[in-house]
Enzyme design. Structure first.
Site, PDB file in Angstrom:
ATOM      1  N   SER A  59       0.803  -1.219   0.000  1.00 12.97           N
ATOM      2  CA  SER A  59       0.000   0.000   0.000  1.00 12.97           C
ATOM      3  C   SER A  59       0.837   1.270   0.000  1.00 12.97           C
ATOM      4  CB  SER A  59      -0.944   0.006   1.205  1.00 12.97           C
ATOM      5  OG  SER A  59      -0.201  -0.032   2.395  1.00 12.97           O
ATOM      6  N   HIS A  99       1.271   3.818   7.130  1.00 10.74           N
ATOM      7  CA  HIS A  99       0.666   4.741   6.171  1.00 10.74           C
ATOM      8  C   HIS A  99       1.009   6.189   6.503  1.00 10.74           C
ATOM      9  CE1 HIS A  99      -2.726   1.958   4.458  1.00 10.74           C
ATOM     10  NE2 HIS A  99      -1.544   1.649   4.002  1.00 10.74           N
ATOM     11  N   ASP A 125      -7.888   5.856   4.905  1.00  6.62           N
ATOM     12  CA  ASP A 125      -7.921   4.616   5.686  1.00  6.62           C
ATOM     13  C   ASP A 125      -9.182   4.424   6.527  1.00  6.62           C
ATOM     14  OD1 ASP A 125      -5.532   3.939   4.703  1.00  6.62           O
ATOM     15  OD2 ASP A 125      -4.353   4.525   6.443  1.00  6.62           O
TER      16      ASP A 125
END
Lengths: 184, 164
Positions: A59, A99, A125
């Site tokens: 990701s 992230h 998210d």
């Protein structure tokens, strides 16, 4: 002794007396203890409960690929800011997520709430968070990415995917340390 | 190999990775609409038209740079929050991409929603361009580009029939 003779590499062990066997065993314990000390020491210095993490998903590509290694710190006096890459845990999930912070609101007293997104994901998210959770808080953060090392973590991934490999590697290392005789 | 990696990290440790930045803003609107991304409460939403970004990253790219993650942040304070940071746009710049970025009007990627009503009449919204340098091996510095733009948001809501 007939059986032992077939294994030449065990010669070292055969020539050892009890004192040496104990010595080898203590040596082995020392290695395990040192590894633990280094890990715990890093935890103290970085204030993070896991100072090194392996990237497990794509990701954050093309910045981080599966198997890359990240060094984290989690100093609580440094505030979190937008653009930063954080590693956080979601309630009910074991695996932490790496992230980037894309939105942040900080109150007068320093409490923050923020939103994250993976560079390679099209959406933020919120879908990954716990049901009903809209923001992350400071205490959700396990660490913040400070250093990067490519590929190194692939060993960990392989070991997790194939547990036999883990036992084989650990077994080989253990046997090597135990039977290898120090030349002195 | 490990030594080589370490040398690679050392050789670029002292770079400041700075560059000049130019951000241009066209017209600005503020609306008060339901924030469908969170609780559907009505919140302030700013819309910036013709947001232009110009930066030359060629001096930031060195042999230990794999990628530069560019992001444009709006920063302001409001009654509710002492500090708000909203990323409006980002771009992944790889080594082989064009390193001189000159986009006259970026496509906004993220909604500029406030947490409550902190945008209407806000005269001090600072737009900055920052980047996160992703090395082949080493630190992950975040750098704020030299030069920012301050935007004065209008003090009346633009007409909106409840939609964006």
């Amino acid at each position: 002794m007939k059986v032992l003779e077939q294994f030449e590499f065990l010669d070292d062990v055969r020539r050892m007396d009890a004192r040496q066997v104990i010595y080898q065993f203590l040596n082995f314990c020392m290695i395990v203890a040192s590894a633990l000390m280094i890990w715990k020491g890093l935890m103290v210095i970085t204030e993070s409960e896991s100072p090194i993490v392996v990237v497990l998903s794509g990701s954050m590509e093309p910045a981080f690929y599966r198997g890359d290694l990240l060094l984290l710190t989690n100093h609580h006096d440094e505030p979190i800011r937008a653009g930063e890459i954080v590693v956080f845990k979601i309630k009910g999930r074991d695996i932490p997520i790496v992230h980037r912070v894309i939105k942040l609101h900080e109150k007068e007293d320093g409490t923050t709430k923020f939103l994250t997104k993976g560079d390679n994901n099209r959406v933020d998210d919120r879908g990954l968070y716990a049901p009903g959770q809209l923001w992350l808080k400071r205490e959700d953060v396990v660490g913040r990415a400070r250093g990067f090392l490519p590929y190194v973590g692939i060993v960990t991934i392989l070991m997790n995917d194939y547990p036999q490999l883990k036992y084989a590697v650990l077994g080989c290392l253990g046997i090597y340390v135990l039977i290898h005789r120090e030349t002195n | 190999m490990a030594v080589l990696t370490f040398m690679c990290f050392l050789s670029t440790y002292y770079n400041d990775d700075l560059a000049d930045v130019n951000i241009k803003v066209g017209s600005v609107q503020v609306k008060n609409v339901a924030d469908f991304t969170t609780t559907r409460e009505r919140k302030d939403l700013a819309i910036i038209n013709n947001l232009g970004v110009k930066v030359d990253l060629s001096q930031v790219f060195n042999w230990n740079v794999k990628e530069i993650f560019l992001y444009l942040t709006a920063e302001y304070s409001s009654d509710v929050n002492a500090l708000n940071q909203v990323v409006l746009w980002d771009k992944i710049v790889m080594r082989e991409d064009a390193q001189r970025i000159d986009i006259p009007s970026v496509d906004p990627e993220y909604y500029f929603f406030d947490d409550s009503k902190g945008l209407i009449g806000n005269e001090n919204v600072t737009l900055t361009l920052s980047w996160n340098v992703i090395p082949n091996a080493g630190r992950l510095p975040r750098v704020q580009g030299l030069g920012s733009t301050t935007v004065k948001l209008p003090s009346t809501y633009a007409h909106s029939s409840g939609r964006i």
